[in-house]
Design an enzyme around this catalytic site. Structure first.
Site, PDB file in Angstrom:
ATOM      1  N   ASP A  14      41.817 119.161 101.410  1.00 11.38           N
ATOM      2  CA  ASP A  14      41.803 119.546 102.819  1.00 11.38           C
ATOM      3  C   ASP A  14      41.188 118.439 103.681  1.00 11.38           C
ATOM      4  O   ASP A  14      40.240 117.764 103.274  1.00 11.38           O
ATOM      5  CB  ASP A  14      40.982 120.836 102.959  1.00 11.38           C
ATOM      6  CG  ASP A  14      40.943 121.356 104.378  1.00 11.38           C
ATOM      7  OD1 ASP A  14      42.006 121.739 104.885  1.00 11.38           O
ATOM      8  OD2 ASP A  14      39.846 121.370 104.979  1.00 11.38           O
ATOM      9  N   GLU A  57      46.173 116.576 102.513  1.00 12.19           N
ATOM     10  CA  GLU A  57      46.494 117.033 103.865  1.00 12.19           C
ATOM     11  C   GLU A  57      45.990 115.940 104.801  1.00 12.19           C
ATOM     12  O   GLU A  57      44.803 115.866 105.108  1.00 12.19           O
ATOM     13  CB  GLU A  57      45.814 118.366 104.185  1.00 12.19           C
ATOM     14  CG  GLU A  57      46.250 118.919 105.529  1.00 12.19           C
ATOM     15  CD  GLU A  57      45.137 119.622 106.302  1.00 12.19           C
ATOM     16  OE1 GLU A  57      45.450 120.261 107.320  1.00 12.19           O
ATOM     17  OE2 GLU A  57      43.967 119.523 105.912  1.00 12.19           O
TER      18      GLU A  57
END
Length: 736
Positions: free
Chosen positions: A416, A469
């Protein structure tokens, strides 16, 4: 016999703030005891008035002398094998006339070798989770739990819990040299015990959960829980062997992103959560029906605030207890593997929350985070940023990733917020950031950490996926580190997602003026190994559901969404959708409400679900749609310039160039009965997919007959075919 004066800082032990209680407690040889060596055994038993040393060899108990009224006892005994190995026991009068027998925690050797300490200090102890935290072990025939925590600037650390009435005096830990690690073996403890570390900082004592703890209480409670990770017997050996031997990048990949607590709601429980084992059966059955290949779970590491969706992690090594035990989660992964589904976890090494029981100011100093808020605090999320330049912190994070691959057989980690790690000025205005040593904005320490994470993940666990990401134009995110890249397996294509959704939100009458938003992604499609994501981020924070974002009347909204999905599934790159997208939810995602499963009473929503199932099946069965996702050899435009009609057409090819499919998408509500398109090779073609099919609640403008190519030049090709092109739809054709 030693006197009280020879015990050094006796008051530190009595107050529960000793830096090395084993210097005084436990067995100690008595100097000058001649040919029959003796030992002085000392024990600190707060509040107790009587104690005995019990020798199991001859079954005798010897009274211990109280040498301090706070509960410090001492006895002289022979320095034999029983004493040396800590196999003697202490018997204590509990005060109610009942006797309690226990082993002495200060009679056992350290769990750590010098090599362990060297590797931890160097930041290269990849399986540090085998030593740090709470481990059930047997020492000299005595079973208990070994505790170890890193807190170099603490004055003292104690293990506290129900087992000692949360009394920090009872189990004070030993500092191991200059390593900053505190350790204590507590005999008699077992799995299920709750505990924390009471860390004496410069000005206060704080109860901290275990950074390496394998389990935790159900929030809002915050204690760590001793767990035995060896209980589950894995049955996925065939899966693991196959995973290691295959090229994952050439395989079909359709990811179903899930938040476990809201995929289905348990209405019989106030918290609304189902157990991992129940979810394993339900999710696997559903994903098999939908023909998905991968499940991606939003973070399941322990987090105190449910509303963070797991992205504010406190227990990096603790699978959240909301849905069950570590063994329950192992069952979940094992069951997925046995039924052909890979499991990816969201992993959050970019930041952590400020909860007092967590990593923040762990030993009273900025230990895991940077001290300067311009480096150590995230302005958007109110969280703290890891100090990637510190060896022990890097070791903590890399070994956490390896732990998930090792102990839980996880198939991949989606990392993330990578962009926030790469840039020192990420989301910072003005001069509210510090440049690197060369004056640049790149976070060199974080970059080095990400490379090390990727290198070790792929080296030690062949076949696992690491997915970034990352939303910027940083080059080489999914290129090997030896080639100057960051080393990720794949990267989310945020550019494709943003451009495509922006285009699809427009009324079709205006799309001809924005044709470039549709075709731009193919300019850079093969610069990285891309995943095309329609994730949870696209259906939260007032954005509405994907269906709600589509323009037009009811028919057009559903047709546009079917068009979006079918265009996405035929575009180069792996696929990811968020739960609820496949049933065309009207509401944006709400973790408290769960999904709108009742919508499946309607044919239009059933049709969307069937569409995703069929797209996934086609993705798996057609090599042209998955074998060459990351190379221009697998893609060829037929016509990308028909902006007046908002239509695009292209060829997708497998490793064998003659194994291809032809794709055409019409982004207007106008059907064309005699649409002509150039084809790569002459021959007979048939329609293998049409998003306008009545099966999907479309208007059923389909091609039922096979059609032969004509020797008519079109789109710069010698041969062409003519067929029906449905409105707001994608058609996939294959040469027979």
């Amino acid at each position: 016999m030693h006197t009280i004066g020879s015990l050094g800082k006796i008051t530190d032990i009595i107050d529960g703030c000793s830096g090395n209680p084993s210097r005084f407690l436990g067995p100690h040889p008595v100097e000058g005891s001649g040919s029959n060596p003796s030992a002085a055994v000392r024990a600190y038993l707060p509040g107790k008035e009587q104690a005995w040393l019990f020798h199991p060899g001859h079954g005798q108990s010897t009274p211990m002398k109280m040498i301090h009224p706070a509960g410090l006892f001492e006895v002289m005994c022979p320095m034999d094998g029983v004493t040396e190995k800590g196999q003697y026991q202490l018997r204590v009068d509990s005060g109610s006339g009942q006797m309690k027998t226990l082993h002495d925690p200060y009679a056992f050797p350290s769990f750590f070798t010098g090599f362990d300490l060297h590797l931890l200090g160097e930041g290269k102890h990849w399986n540090s989770y085998d030593k740090m935290g709470a481990h059930i072990r047997t020492v000299n025939g005595v079973t208990g739990v070994n505790f170890a925590v890193w807190a170099p600037n603490a004055k003292a650390v104690s293990v506290v819990g129900d087992f000692n009435d949360w009394d920090s005096r009872s189990h004070q830990m030993n500092r191991i040299g200059s390593s900053g690690i505190w350790e204590l073996f507590i005999p008699g403890m077992a799995a299920g015990e709750k505990y924390k570390y009471r860390v004496r900082q410069a000005d206060r004592a704080v109860d901290k959960c275990d950074p390496y703890g394998f389990a935790a209480e159900v929030p809002p409670k915050t204690a760590s829980v001793v767990a035995d990770l060896s209980v589950h017997k894995w049955n996925d050996q065939a899966w693991m062997e196959q995973r290691a031997s295959e090229d994952q990048l050439a395989k079909p990949m359709s990811v179903y992103e899930v938040h476990l607590g809201s995929w289905q709601r348990n209405l019989e429980e106030s918290h609304g959560w189902f157990n991992y084992r129940y979810l394993a059966h339900e999710l696997v059955k559903y994903c098999q029906e939908q023909n998905h290949t991968h499940i991606e779970l939003m973070p399941v590491s322990e987090h105190p605030f449910t509303g963070s969706w797991g992205y504010q992690t406190v227990g990096y090594f603790a699978i959240t207890s909301r849905y069950g035990s570590p063994e329950d989660f192992m069952y979940f992964v094992d069951y997925c593997h046995q039924h052909g589904l890979a499991v990816i976890l969201d992993w959050v090494p970019a930041h952590f929350p400020k909860d007092d029981h967590g990593l923040r100011q762990f030993d009273g100093t900025a230990l895991y985070e940077h001290d300067d808020p311009r480096r150590g605090e995230h302005p958007d999320w109110g969280t703290l940023i890891f100090n990637y330049g510190r060896n022990e912190v890097r070791n903590f994070l890399v070994s956490n990733a390896l732990f998930l691959f090792d102990k839980y057989h996880i198939d991949g980690l989606r990392v993330d917020a990578v962009a926030s790690m790469l840039y020192l000025d990420y989301s910072r205005e003005g001069d509210n950031w510090l440049p690197n040593e060369f004056g640049g904005r790149e976070n060199l320490e974080a970059i080095s950490f990400l490379k090390e994470f990727n290198e070790q993940s792929h080296l030690q666990h062949p076949g696992v996926l690491t997915i970034a990401e990352e939303s910027t134009a940083w080059g080489g995110v999914s290129r090997p580190t030896f080639d100057g890249g960051l080393g990720f397996s794949m990267k989310w294509n945020m550019g494709w997602m943003n451009d495509t959704l922006r285009y699809m939100r427009k009324d079709p009458v205006y799309r001809q003026h924005h044709h470039g938003e549709l075709t731009f992604s193919l300019i850079y499609a093969f610069t990285e190994n891309f995943i095309l994501p329609l994730s949870h981020d696209e259906v939260v924070h007032g954005k509405g559901s994907l269906l709600d974002q589509m323009p037009g009347d009811m028919w057009q909204r559903f047709a546009n969404l079917r068009l979006l999905y079918s265009y996405m599934w035929t575009h180069p790159g792996k696929k990811l959708i968020f739960m609820g997208d496949e049933i065309a939810q009207w509401n944006e995602w709400n973790l408290e409400a769960g999904l709108q499963w009742d919508l499946l009473e309607w044919e239009s929503h059933q049709g969307m679900q069937k569409l995703i199932s069929d797209l996934n099946a086609m993705l798996v069965h057609e090599p042209a749609l998955h074998e060459v996702d990351f190379d221009g050899e697998g893609f060829e435009w037929i016509d990308c310039n028909d902006w007046q009609n908002s239509t695009i057409s292209y060829v997708r090819k497998g490793k064998n160039p003659e194994d291809f499919v032809v794709v055409v998408s019409n982004f207007t509500p106008n059907s064309r009965e005699d649409y002509r398109m150039g084809v790569p090779m002459p021959g007979t073609y048939k329609e293998v997919f049409n998003s306008d099919n009545a099966r999907y609640a479309g208007s059923d403008v389909i091609n039922t007959d096979e059609f032969h190519s004509d020797n008519i030049a079109w789109n710069g090709r010698e041969n062409s075919i003519q067929f029906r092109l449905p409105p707001l739809a994608t058609v996939v054709l294959k040469r027979v």
